[in-house]
Structure formats: structure tokens, C-alpha cells
Design a protein around this motif. Structure first.
Motif, mmCIF file in Angstrom:
data_model
loop_
_atom_site.group_PDB
_atom_site.id
_atom_site.type_symbol
_atom_site.label_atom_id
_atom_site.label_comp_id
_atom_site.label_asym_id
_atom_site.label_seq_id
_atom_site.Cartn_x
_atom_site.Cartn_y
_atom_site.Cartn_z
ATOM 1 N N SER A 128 31.253 29.166 50.093
ATOM 2 C CA SER A 128 31.028 27.979 49.782
ATOM 3 C C SER A 128 32.871 28.262 48.320
ATOM 4 C CB SER A 128 30.052 28.329 48.286
ATOM 5 O OG SER A 128 30.983 29.685 47.220
ATOM 6 N N LEU A 129 33.288 28.311 48.716
ATOM 7 C CA LEU A 129 34.429 28.495 47.859
ATOM 8 C C LEU A 129 35.193 27.230 49.647
ATOM 9 C CD1 LEU A 129 36.304 32.012 47.760
ATOM 10 C CD2 LEU A 129 35.454 30.341 46.524
ATOM 11 N N GLU A 130 34.679 26.878 50.815
ATOM 12 C CA GLU A 130 35.579 25.742 51.478
ATOM 13 C C GLU A 130 35.220 24.189 50.735
ATOM 14 O OE1 GLU A 130 37.112 26.164 53.905
ATOM 15 O OE2 GLU A 130 37.380 27.687 54.786
ATOM 16 N N PRO A 131 35.752 23.570 51.061
ATOM 17 C CA PRO A 131 37.684 23.419 50.732
ATOM 18 C C PRO A 131 38.323 24.248 50.195
ATOM 19 C CG PRO A 131 36.729 21.073 50.138
ATOM 20 C CD PRO A 131 36.182 22.027 49.855
ATOM 21 N N ARG A 132 37.883 24.605 48.633
ATOM 22 C CA ARG A 132 39.487 24.958 48.812
ATOM 23 C C ARG A 132 40.394 25.346 48.719
ATOM 24 N NH1 ARG A 132 38.462 26.373 43.576
ATOM 25 N NH2 ARG A 132 36.178 27.105 44.785
ATOM 26 N N VAL A 133 39.997 26.864 49.068
ATOM 27 C CA VAL A 133 40.069 27.621 49.563
ATOM 28 C C VAL A 133 39.596 28.277 50.766
ATOM 29 C CG1 VAL A 133 40.283 30.325 49.263
ATOM 30 C CG2 VAL A 133 40.206 29.293 47.320
ATOM 31 N N ALA A 134 40.295 28.328 51.837
ATOM 32 C CA ALA A 134 40.096 28.067 53.302
ATOM 33 C C ALA A 134 40.046 29.749 53.903
ATOM 34 C CB ALA A 134 40.834 27.353 54.023
ATOM 35 N N LEU A 135 39.765 30.342 53.847
ATOM 36 C CA LEU A 135 40.251 31.992 54.174
ATOM 37 C C LEU A 135 40.288 32.138 55.866
ATOM 38 C CD1 LEU A 135 37.457 33.834 52.145
ATOM 39 C CD2 LEU A 135 40.055 33.202 51.568
ATOM 40 N N ASN A 136 39.557 31.391 56.327
ATOM 41 C CA ASN A 136 39.683 31.250 57.858
ATOM 42 C C ASN A 136 41.410 30.821 57.978
ATOM 43 O OD1 ASN A 136 37.775 32.555 58.910
ATOM 44 N ND2 ASN A 136 36.994 31.027 58.392
ATOM 45 N N ASN A 137 41.584 29.794 57.371
ATOM 46 C CA ASN A 137 43.561 29.716 57.438
ATOM 47 C C ASN A 137 44.531 30.571 56.863
ATOM 48 O OD1 ASN A 137 42.324 27.224 58.418
ATOM 49 N ND2 ASN A 137 42.084 25.966 56.889
ATOM 50 N N LEU A 138 44.113 30.850 55.816
ATOM 51 C CA LEU A 138 45.124 32.013 55.568
ATOM 52 C C LEU A 138 45.177 33.778 55.766
ATOM 53 C CD1 LEU A 138 43.899 31.536 51.048
ATOM 54 C CD2 LEU A 138 45.917 30.749 52.256
ATOM 55 N N PHE A 139 44.164 33.700 57.156
ATOM 56 C CA PHE A 139 43.919 35.330 56.951
ATOM 57 C C PHE A 139 43.499 34.769 58.704
ATOM 58 C CE2 PHE A 139 42.072 35.745 52.974
ATOM 59 C CZ PHE A 139 43.462 36.813 52.393
ATOM 60 N N ASP A 140 44.537 36.416 59.555
ATOM 61 C CA ASP A 140 43.894 36.112 60.544
ATOM 62 C C ASP A 140 43.427 36.557 61.409
ATOM 63 O OD1 ASP A 140 47.383 35.393 61.855
ATOM 64 O OD2 ASP A 140 47.767 37.382 60.772
ATOM 65 N N LYS A 141 42.869 37.197 60.474
ATOM 66 C CA LYS A 141 41.044 38.236 60.631
ATOM 67 C C LYS A 141 40.624 38.393 59.842
ATOM 68 C CE LYS A 141 41.809 38.557 65.116
ATOM 69 N NZ LYS A 141 40.841 38.428 66.114
ATOM 70 N N VAL A 142 38.884 37.968 59.163
ATOM 71 C CA VAL A 142 38.176 37.741 58.392
ATOM 72 C C VAL A 142 37.430 38.629 58.781
ATOM 73 C CG1 VAL A 142 37.206 36.295 56.645
ATOM 74 C CG2 VAL A 142 39.005 35.251 57.007
#
Length: 223
Positions: A128-142
Motif C-alpha cells: 500500500s506504500l506504492e508508489p510513494r515508497v517502492a521497496l522492491n526498487n530499494l532492496f535487492d530482496k524483500v
């Protein structure tokens, strides 16, 4: 205890694993508010100890724990749905990363150090954070504890995350803000950095005692 910047400069780690809530995100107080609302609806006394325990368990196991602990006439899946609904409403608009976090993640990536997120939160809430916080772009793995099958009261998620980064746990730094998770990361063989959170339920002294080092402000790590 060395300050975090000095400690990390002297520690030659090959990968870094990050918790989300409270550790890299300003969501600790939000969860305290959600948990307070949840307990008030049921006449339950919410305590910092209970908050820490449930936070490490995650949604499904945390809901089952609440049902058993307080003899609630509810299904765990209904509690999960309530927590998810409350959280997504707030995360969509309010939750942000803490100052300096994104810059530090970029700093690690530029240094060739793989980074991963290991969280007890749910995919639905964090998405639900997307697109403000794109975790998959910030980290190599989630990685999510619910997918691993064990809560952060166990070392499994850190072992799995290290493997996902093709790194031995002994070569990993783990950033966490609660004692059960720090202890589990140490059981996995990782070096631990306790992180000061925006969570009023955090016992800072106990987190400091449990971790190998303690970090107050992410901006202190920027070079």
C-alpha cells in the motif's frame, strides 16, 4: 559501546538486512496507536511487553497469540483482517522512511553490498506504500516472515534472507528495533545493530543491551 558509524567502519560485512517498522520507517507510533485501538475495543490492557511480543510474531501468529492469551471469541483471520484494514488506510497516506535511510541504502549499493528487507509486516500492507515508497526498487530482496513460516522469535528469516543474498549469516549486519528479533538474528549468526525507533513501546535500554551496537539516527551513517 562504539557509535554505529565507527562500529560499521571497522566491521567488514558483506550484506545488510533491514527490518521495516520502526527501524527504517516512521511507523512505530502508528502501530502503537493501532494496537491501542484494537485492545480498547476488547477491554484488553495494552503494554509495551505485549507490543514487542506481537510485533515479532507478525500478523497471523500474532492474531493467534492474542486469541489464546486473552481467550477471545474471534477467529485469528478476522483479527488479521482488522489489523490489515487499519494499517493499509494509514500506510497509504502517512508512512515514510526515516531521514537518511534511502541515502544509506544507496551508499551500501554503491559500495557493492547487497541489501534486503526482512519484515514481520504483511505484503498487502507494505504494498500500500506504492508508489510513494517502492521497496522492491530499494532492496535487492524483500522477505516476509509469513512466507518463511516462522516469526522473528526464530532465526529462520535471517538465515533465509542471507541465503537469498548469497551470503553467510556470519557476514551479515542486521538492523532491528526489538529485542526478540535482535536475539534471533544473533542466533542465526548475524551481527546486530539495534536501532532507536519512533515507537513509545520500545525499551531502548534493553535493545542496547541485546545488540552489538546501537544507532540513534540514520543520518549518522552517511559519508
Amino acid at each position: 559501546m562504539l557509535d554505529a558509524a565507527q562500529f560499521l567502519a571497522n566491521h567488514h560485512f558483506k550484506a545488510a538486512i533491514f527490518d521495516f517498522d520502526g527501524t527504517i520507517a516512521l511507523s512505530g507510533k502508528i502501530w502503537n496507536d493501532i494496537d491501542t485501538i484494537f485492545c480498547e475495543r476488547r477491554g484488553i490492557q495494552w503494554t509495551p511487553e505485549l507490543a514487542t511480543n506481537v510485533a515479532a510474531l507478525g500478523f497471523s501468529k500474532g492474531a493467534a497469540y492474542m486469541v489464546d492469551r486473552f481467550n477471545l471469541d474471534e477467529k485469528p483471520e478476522d483479527i488479521v483482517a482488522e489489523w490489515t484494514s487499519l494499517a493499509t488506510q494509514i500506510y497509504t497516506k502517512q508512512v515514510t522512511l526515516r531521514a537518511g535511510v534511502e541515502s544509506y541504502l544507496t551508499q551500501l549499493r554503491n559500495a557493492g553490498i547487497p541489501i534486503a528487507l526482512a519484515t514481520s509486516n504483511s505484503p498487502e500492507v507494505l504494498e500500500s506504500l506504492e508508489p510513494r515508497v517502492a521497496l522492491n526498487n530499494l532492496f535487492d530482496k524483500v522477505l516476509y516472515a509469513q512466507h518463511v513460516g516462522k516469526s522473528k522469535h526464530h532465526p529462520d528469516i535471517y538465515v533465509h534472507t542471507a541465503a537469498a543474498l548469497n551470503t553467510d549469516p556470519a557476514c551479515c549486519i542486521v538492523f532491528e528495533d526489538i529485542v526478540p528479533a535482535i536475539n534471533s538474528a544473533k542466533q542465526a549468526g548475524c551481527t546486530t545493530i539495534g536501532v532507536f525507533a519512533d515507537d513509545p513501546a520500545q525499551d531502548v535500554e534493553k535493545v542496547q543491551e541485546a545488540s552489538d551496537c546501537f544507532l540513534y539516527d540514520w543520518q549518522d551513517l552517511l559519508v
